[in-house]
Write a protein that holds these residues in place. Structure first.
Motif, mmCIF file in Angstrom:
data_model
loop_
_atom_site.group_PDB
_atom_site.id
_atom_site.type_symbol
_atom_site.label_atom_id
_atom_site.label_comp_id
_atom_site.label_asym_id
_atom_site.label_seq_id
_atom_site.Cartn_x
_atom_site.Cartn_y
_atom_site.Cartn_z
ATOM 1 N N PHE A 86 12.766 7.606 -1.970
ATOM 2 C CA PHE A 86 12.619 8.354 -0.422
ATOM 3 C C PHE A 86 13.964 8.452 0.227
ATOM 4 O O PHE A 86 14.297 9.497 0.878
ATOM 5 C CB PHE A 86 11.881 7.471 0.500
ATOM 6 C CG PHE A 86 10.792 8.177 1.415
ATOM 7 C CD1 PHE A 86 9.664 8.607 0.926
ATOM 8 C CD2 PHE A 86 11.311 8.266 2.676
ATOM 9 C CE1 PHE A 86 8.976 9.191 1.895
ATOM 10 C CE2 PHE A 86 10.284 8.872 3.386
ATOM 11 C CZ PHE A 86 9.053 9.417 2.956
ATOM 12 N N SER A 87 14.932 7.381 0.003
ATOM 13 C CA SER A 87 16.284 7.848 0.326
ATOM 14 C C SER A 87 16.952 8.927 0.020
ATOM 15 O O SER A 87 17.598 9.678 0.546
ATOM 16 C CB SER A 87 17.325 6.464 0.005
ATOM 17 O OG SER A 87 16.813 5.114 0.579
ATOM 18 N N LYS A 144 0.714 -1.187 -0.043
ATOM 19 C CA LYS A 144 0.133 0.057 -0.037
ATOM 20 C C LYS A 144 0.711 1.159 0.167
ATOM 21 O O LYS A 144 0.454 2.261 -0.657
ATOM 22 C CB LYS A 144 -1.003 0.138 1.170
ATOM 23 C CG LYS A 144 -2.083 -1.070 1.276
ATOM 24 C CD LYS A 144 -2.879 -1.162 2.314
ATOM 25 C CE LYS A 144 -4.069 -1.913 2.416
ATOM 26 N NZ LYS A 144 -4.959 -2.097 3.507
ATOM 27 N N VAL A 145 2.106 1.175 0.604
ATOM 28 C CA VAL A 145 3.060 2.417 0.605
ATOM 29 C C VAL A 145 3.544 2.419 -0.752
ATOM 30 O O VAL A 145 3.497 3.681 -0.892
ATOM 31 C CB VAL A 145 4.124 2.143 1.679
ATOM 32 C CG1 VAL A 145 5.170 3.217 1.573
ATOM 33 C CG2 VAL A 145 3.687 2.145 3.133
ATOM 34 N N VAL A 146 3.734 1.543 -1.142
ATOM 35 C CA VAL A 146 4.577 1.764 -2.864
ATOM 36 C C VAL A 146 3.278 2.145 -3.717
ATOM 37 O O VAL A 146 3.390 3.313 -4.646
ATOM 38 C CB VAL A 146 4.801 0.535 -3.035
ATOM 39 C CG1 VAL A 146 5.228 0.383 -4.590
ATOM 40 C CG2 VAL A 146 6.270 -0.044 -2.443
ATOM 41 N N GLN A 147 2.065 1.460 -3.560
ATOM 42 C CA GLN A 147 0.765 2.207 -4.252
ATOM 43 C C GLN A 147 0.682 3.587 -4.007
ATOM 44 O O GLN A 147 0.340 4.545 -4.836
ATOM 45 C CB GLN A 147 -0.186 1.473 -3.950
ATOM 46 C CG GLN A 147 -1.461 1.666 -5.047
ATOM 47 C CD GLN A 147 -2.658 0.857 -4.504
ATOM 48 O OE1 GLN A 147 -2.546 -0.068 -3.490
ATOM 49 N NE2 GLN A 147 -3.753 1.097 -5.241
ATOM 50 N N GLU A 185 11.702 -1.452 -4.104
ATOM 51 C CA GLU A 185 13.131 -0.966 -4.488
ATOM 52 C C GLU A 185 13.116 0.714 -5.241
ATOM 53 O O GLU A 185 13.861 1.421 -4.552
ATOM 54 C CB GLU A 185 14.156 -2.123 -5.279
ATOM 55 C CG GLU A 185 15.138 -1.445 -5.829
ATOM 56 C CD GLU A 185 15.910 -2.649 -6.641
ATOM 57 O OE1 GLU A 185 17.149 -2.188 -7.150
ATOM 58 O OE2 GLU A 185 15.211 -3.381 -7.261
ATOM 59 N N GLU A 186 12.082 0.799 -5.965
ATOM 60 C CA GLU A 186 11.984 2.115 -6.488
ATOM 61 C C GLU A 186 11.622 3.073 -5.163
ATOM 62 O O GLU A 186 12.232 4.235 -5.194
ATOM 63 C CB GLU A 186 10.988 2.118 -7.606
ATOM 64 C CG GLU A 186 10.743 3.515 -8.331
ATOM 65 C CD GLU A 186 9.695 3.508 -9.527
ATOM 66 O OE1 GLU A 186 9.696 4.712 -9.870
ATOM 67 O OE2 GLU A 186 9.025 2.473 -9.641
ATOM 68 N N PHE A 187 10.657 2.561 -4.502
ATOM 69 C CA PHE A 187 10.283 3.172 -3.360
ATOM 70 C C PHE A 187 11.415 3.891 -2.506
ATOM 71 O O PHE A 187 11.662 4.936 -2.270
ATOM 72 C CB PHE A 187 9.065 2.819 -2.666
ATOM 73 C CG PHE A 187 8.894 3.673 -1.356
ATOM 74 C CD1 PHE A 187 8.225 4.683 -1.190
ATOM 75 C CD2 PHE A 187 9.496 2.818 -0.070
ATOM 76 C CE1 PHE A 187 8.033 5.230 0.107
ATOM 77 C CE2 PHE A 187 9.009 3.655 0.916
ATOM 78 C CZ PHE A 187 8.339 4.791 1.066
#
Length: 476
Positions: free
Chosen positions: A156-157, A139-142, A150-152
Motif C-alpha cells: 500500500f505504501s 481482515k484488511v490483510v485478508q 508487513e506485506e500489506f
C-alpha cells in the motif's frame, strides 16, 4: 454555454480529453483505496476478444508497469464512488493509467521527493479508514489477499507513493503557468458572442461574527492535554497518529497533521512565528491562534521550506457563553434595523472576525478570490442562509459550528445582487482570466506529454496496440 465547449473551441480534441482524464485522476489513482461493505459485480469489459485472458503486463512506462487487471480495478473504483463507466472504454482507461505512470516516472527524473514520513502519514490515514470499514488488521490483510501486515503495508505504501509522485508532477507542470492581461483579452476575443459563457445569479455578502467567550479553566484543560500529547510523543508515541485521532484541524487531520510551508505560505502569523522558531525534530509548547490551541513538530527543514505536523484543539464552549453571545448579536441586529448603525460600521467595530472586519464584513469567495458568490454553486448550508434574503436584509442570528468544532454566532446580509448574464469582459474579468488560464494549462500539459513521450521508454503489448489513444503512446 458550458465552459467545456468554450475551451474546446480554443484547443484541440487530444488535449481536451487529456484534461478530462486529469479531472478523474483523484478517484482512480488506486483501485484499492476505498472499501465498500457491499459486493460489487465485476466490471464488464468494453472491448472483448471472446477469449479469457490471463492477467499480465500490458504496458511499460519507464520503470513502471501496467497489468491488464489494473484497468478493471480502475473502472471498478469509479463505479464504487458513484461514477458512470458507460462511456469509458478500456483503451481510454489504459490511456489514463499510462499518463499516471508517466507523471510518476518523470517526477523521479526531476528529483521530486516524496518522503517516508509523508507516505507513512498517508498510510496511517488510509489504514484508520480501512480498519473502521472492515474491522481489524487481520481482515484488511485478508481482503487485499496479502500474507502479512508487513506485506500489506509495503504494497500500500508503494501505491500511495506513486500516486503522490504523480500528483506532485502534475502540480509542478501547471504551477509554472502564468497568464498576462493581454492573453486574457486575446482569449476573450476568440470566443464568438453566441458562445459566451452564461453566469447565473451572483450575490455579494457580508457578515458579523460574535465568538462566545471561553473560560480560563476550559482553556487550561486544552493546554494540559496538548502538553500531555507532547510528553508522550517525546517518549516515543507517534505524532502523526495522535493528529489523526485527536486534531480538530480538518485540513490536515487525515494526513497526520502534515503541512509543508515557507514564510510566504498563507498561515496565520502566530502559527508561522512558532513554526520558524523551531529546530528540526523539536516540538513546540502549546500556543494560541484564532483557531484554538496548537502544538507543532518540525520534521524537516529544507532551506526556506519546512515540513511539519501539528495538532489543533479548541476549548469547550459552555451553554452560558453561547447564550451571552446570542444576546450580544441580537442586540447588534436591533441596532442595525433601528438605523442606529450601519451593517458595515457594526462589522468594523463589533465583529470578532478579523479577516472581514476591515472590509465592513464583506466575504471573499475562496474559489474565485472576488466578492461574488454564484447562487447555484454555493455550499448548500451557505445557500440556505442567504438565498431568501433580500438586498439589505439582515438575517436572524445563526449558530455555526466549524469543522474544527468552534461555535460562533453570525449575522448575514446581501449587499449586492447581480442578475444572470452573458460574460462581460469588464464585469467578469476574474472568471474569464480563470478560463484563459485553464486553457493555457491544458495546452501546456499537452505539450509536456508530447515531449516526455518521445524521450521515455514506453511499450504497449498485444491488442492494446490497436487502441486509438489521445496521446502518441505508440510513437507512430
Amino acid at each position: 454555454m458550458p465552459i467545456n465547449k468554450i475551451q474546446m473551441k480554443s484547443i484541440n480534441n487530444r488535449i481536451a480529453l487529456t484534461f478530462f482524464v486529469l479531472l478523474i485522476s483523484s478517484v482512480v489513482a488506486s483501485a484499492q483505496e476505498i472499501i465498500k461493505d457491499t459486493v460489487i459485480a465485476p466490471v464488464k469489459k468494453v472491448q472483448s476478444t471472446g477469449k479469457q485472458k490471463i492477467d499480465g503486463v500490458i504496458a511499460t512506462v519507464g520503470d513502471y508497469i501496467i497489468l491488464d487487471s489494473d484497468i478493471d480495478k480502475s473502472l471498478l473504483e469509479i463505479s464504487t464512488q458513484g461514477g458512470s463507466i458507460k462511456d469509458i472504454t478500456r483503451c481510454q482507461m489504459l490511456g489514463k493509467l499510462l499518463e499516471d505512470k508517466l507523471y510518476a516516472h518523470q517526477a523521479v527524473q526531476d528529483s521530486i521527493i516524496v518522503t517516508d514520513s509523508e507516505v507513512k502519514g498517508m498510510l496511517e490515514e488510509r489504514l484508520n479508514f480501512l480498519l473502521e470499514k472492515i474491522g481489524s488488521m487481520e481482515k484488511v490483510v485478508q481482503y487485499y489477499k496479502k500474507d502479512s501486515e508487513e506485506e500489506f503495508r509495503t504494497y500500500f505504501s508503494d501505491i500511495l507513493k506513486e500516486g503522490k509522485l504523480s500528483s506532485e508532477m502534475q502540480k509542478k507542470i501547471v504551477d509554472g503557468v502564468e497568464i498576462t492581461p493581454e492573453e486574457v483579452r486575446n482569449y476573450f476575443k476568440t470566443i464568438p458572442s453566441s458562445d459566451l459563457p452564461f453566469f447565473g445569479v451572483e450575490l455579494e455578502v457580508a457578515q458579523i461574527v460574535v465568538v462566545p467567550k471561553v473560560s480560563d479553566a476550559d482553556k487550561q484543560k486544552v493546554i494540559d492535554r496538548l502538553n500531555s500529547f507532547k510528553k508522550e510523543i517525546e517518549e516515543g508515541s507517534s505524532f502523526s497518529t495522535k493528529a489523526v485521532l485527536y486534531s480538530q484541524d480538518p485540513g490536515s487531520r487525515s494526513n497526520g497533521g502534515f503541512y509543508k510551508m515557507n514564510r510566504k505560505t498563507p498561515f496565520v502569523k502566530e502559527f508561522k512565528d512558532v513554526a520558524f522558531s523551531l529546530a528540526e525534530g523539536e516540538i513546540s509548547a502549546p500556543f494560541q491562534t484564532d483557531f484554538g490551541y496548537h502544538i507543532i513538530y518540525v520534521e524537516k527543514i529544507k532551506g526556506q521550506e519546512i515540513e511539519l505536523r501539528h495538532i489543533l484543539l479548541t476549548p469547550t464552549v459552555t451553554e452560558e457563553a453561547l447564550s451571552e453571545a446570542k444576546e450580544k448579536i441580537t442586540l447588534i441586529k436591533k441596532r442595525i434595523e433601528d438605523k442606529e448603525i450601519t451593517f458595515a460600521e457594526a462589522a468594523r467595530t463589533l465583529s470578532d472576525e478579523k479577516e472581514t472586519r476591515a472590509n465592513g464584513g464583506a466575504l471573499i469567495n475562496p474559489k474565485t478570490q472576488d466578492t461574488r458568490f454564484e447562487l447555484t454553486k454555493m455550499d448548500p448550508t451557505f445557500y440556505s442562509q442567504v438565498s431568501n434574503l433580500k438586498e439589505g436584509e439582515v438575517s436572524a442570528p445563526i449558530l455555526e459550528q466549524g469543522d474544527e468544532g468552534k461555535k460562533t454566532y453570525k449575522l448575514i446580509t446581501v449587499t449586492n445582487r447581480i442578475d444572470e448574464h452573458a460574460a462581460d469582459y469588464a464585469k467578469d474579468y476574474i472568471k474569464i482570466k480563470d478560463l484563459a488560464l485553464t486553457s493555457k494549462q491544458i495546452t501546456t500539459i499537452g505539450k509536456w506529454f508530447d515531449e516526455k513521450i518521445k524521450e521515455t521508454y514506453i511499450k504497449i503489448i498485444g491488442e492494446y496496440r490497436d487502441c486509438d489513444f489521445t496521446n502518441n503512446w505508440l510513437k507512430k
